[in-house]
Design a protein around this motif. Structure first.
Motif, short mmCIF file in Angstrom:
data_model
loop_
_atom_site.label_atom_id
_atom_site.label_comp_id
_atom_site.label_asym_id
_atom_site.label_seq_id
_atom_site.Cartn_x
_atom_site.Cartn_y
_atom_site.Cartn_z
N PHE A 1 14.16 -30.41 -24.77
CA PHE A 1 15.18 -29.96 -25.73
C PHE A 1 15.44 -28.47 -25.69
CE2 PHE A 1 11.51 -29.21 -28.41
CZ PHE A 1 11.89 -28.16 -29.20
N CYS A 2 14.51 -27.65 -25.19
CA CYS A 2 14.80 -26.23 -25.03
C CYS A 2 13.87 -25.63 -23.97
CB CYS A 2 14.72 -25.47 -26.35
SG CYS A 2 13.08 -25.16 -27.00
N TYR A 3 14.22 -24.43 -23.54
CA TYR A 3 13.43 -23.75 -22.51
C TYR A 3 13.57 -22.25 -22.69
CZ TYR A 3 17.96 -23.23 -20.20
OH TYR A 3 19.27 -22.91 -19.92
N GLY B 1 17.15 -21.46 -24.07
CA GLY B 1 18.18 -22.40 -23.67
C GLY B 1 18.04 -23.67 -24.49
N ILE B 2 19.13 -24.12 -25.06
CA ILE B 2 19.14 -25.35 -25.85
C ILE B 2 19.80 -26.43 -24.98
CG2 ILE B 2 19.90 -26.47 -27.98
CD1 ILE B 2 17.94 -24.11 -28.39
N VAL B 3 19.03 -27.43 -24.59
CA VAL B 3 19.49 -28.44 -23.65
C VAL B 3 20.75 -29.14 -24.15
CG1 VAL B 3 18.91 -30.60 -22.47
CG2 VAL B 3 17.21 -28.75 -22.62
N GLU B 4 20.78 -29.55 -25.40
CA GLU B 4 21.95 -30.24 -25.95
C GLU B 4 22.79 -29.29 -26.79
OE1 GLU B 4 22.99 -33.15 -25.11
OE2 GLU B 4 21.23 -33.80 -24.00
N GLY B 5 22.92 -28.06 -26.33
CA GLY B 5 23.66 -27.04 -27.06
C GLY B 5 25.12 -27.38 -27.32
N HIS C 1 26.28 -29.67 -28.79
CA HIS C 1 26.39 -30.24 -30.14
C HIS C 1 26.32 -29.16 -31.23
CE1 HIS C 1 26.07 -34.37 -28.68
NE2 HIS C 1 25.10 -33.94 -27.88
N PHE C 2 26.17 -27.90 -30.84
CA PHE C 2 25.99 -26.81 -31.79
C PHE C 2 27.25 -25.96 -31.88
CE2 PHE C 2 21.23 -26.46 -32.21
CZ PHE C 2 20.92 -27.60 -31.50
N ASP C 3 27.56 -25.49 -33.09
CA ASP C 3 28.74 -24.65 -33.30
C ASP C 3 28.39 -23.20 -33.65
OD1 ASP C 3 30.56 -26.76 -32.87
OD2 ASP C 3 30.29 -27.44 -34.94
N GLU C 4 27.13 -22.85 -33.69
CA GLU C 4 26.72 -21.50 -34.10
C GLU C 4 27.31 -20.46 -33.16
OE1 GLU C 4 24.05 -24.20 -36.16
OE2 GLU C 4 24.85 -24.15 -34.15
N SER C 5 27.86 -19.40 -33.76
CA SER C 5 28.55 -18.36 -32.98
C SER C 5 27.60 -17.56 -32.09
CB SER C 5 29.30 -17.42 -33.91
OG SER C 5 28.39 -16.77 -34.78
N PHE C 6 26.31 -17.53 -32.42
CA PHE C 6 25.36 -16.75 -31.62
C PHE C 6 24.89 -17.50 -30.38
CE2 PHE C 6 22.99 -18.83 -35.03
CZ PHE C 6 22.03 -19.54 -34.33
N LEU C 7 25.28 -18.76 -30.23
CA LEU C 7 24.92 -19.53 -29.04
C LEU C 7 26.05 -19.41 -28.02
CD1 LEU C 7 23.37 -22.72 -30.63
CD2 LEU C 7 22.17 -20.84 -29.54
N ILE C 8 25.69 -19.15 -26.77
CA ILE C 8 26.65 -18.88 -25.71
C ILE C 8 26.67 -20.05 -24.73
CG2 ILE C 8 27.21 -17.31 -23.81
CD1 ILE C 8 25.43 -15.22 -25.38
N GLN C 9 27.87 -20.54 -24.44
CA GLN C 9 27.99 -21.65 -23.51
C GLN C 9 28.37 -21.20 -22.10
OE1 GLN C 9 30.25 -24.98 -24.90
NE2 GLN C 9 29.24 -26.29 -23.42
N ASP C 10 29.24 -20.20 -21.99
CA ASP C 10 29.76 -19.76 -20.70
C ASP C 10 30.28 -20.96 -19.91
OD1 ASP C 10 29.34 -17.05 -21.13
OD2 ASP C 10 27.36 -17.04 -20.21
N LYS C 11 29.82 -21.14 -18.68
CA LYS C 11 30.34 -22.23 -17.83
C LYS C 11 29.44 -23.46 -17.87
CE LYS C 11 32.57 -18.98 -14.77
NZ LYS C 11 32.66 -18.41 -13.43
#
Length: 123
Positions: free
Chosen positions: A51-53, A66-70, A72-82
């Motif tokens: 679930f994370c690393y 790193g959040i494996v199932e990120g 599903h998250f809407d938090e602005s501090f989490l970055i998806q990039d590509k």
């Protein structure tokens, strides 16, 4: 064969303390979290499901979770990039860790598995 302890022993000194603190914070969040070395990095699993690393950004050499199932998250501090599935939480090894943010993100990730949105083997 490299072990999880070898990872922490060999990590750059400037971020070693951050990684060790993150390891302790994550493991304290639930009794069903385990800690393994996969793909050369420390992964945390909930009932056997990753679930994370922890890893380091190639450009600025700062640690992140790193959040494996990120996705599903809407938090602005989490970055998806590509990334299609994962999101990351960038951290600064020269500052105090945002403990509440980290803990709430870890709990949200675990709750995805507990809710059944993400399937767990043999659960």
């Amino acid at each position: 064969m490299k072990t999880i302890d070898d990872f922490y022993l060999n990590v750059e000194e400037s971020i070693k303390g951050t990684f060790l603190a993150l390891k302790d914070i994550i493991l304290k969040q639930d009794k069903d979290i385990t800690h393994v070395l996969k793909y050369g990095m420390p992964f945390f699993c909930y009932k056997g499901k990753m679930f994370c690393y922890l890893w380091t950004d190639k450009k600025d050499k700062q640690p992140y979770i790193g959040i494996v199932e990120g996705k599903h998250f809407d938090e602005s501090f989490l970055i998806q990039d590509k990334r299609s599935r994962m999101k990351i939480m960038m951290l600064n090894s020269n500052e105090d860790l945002p403990l509440e943010q980290i803990e709430s993100t870890i709990h949200k990730a675990i709750n995805l598995y507990k809710s059944g949105i993400i399937r767990i083997k043999n659960a």
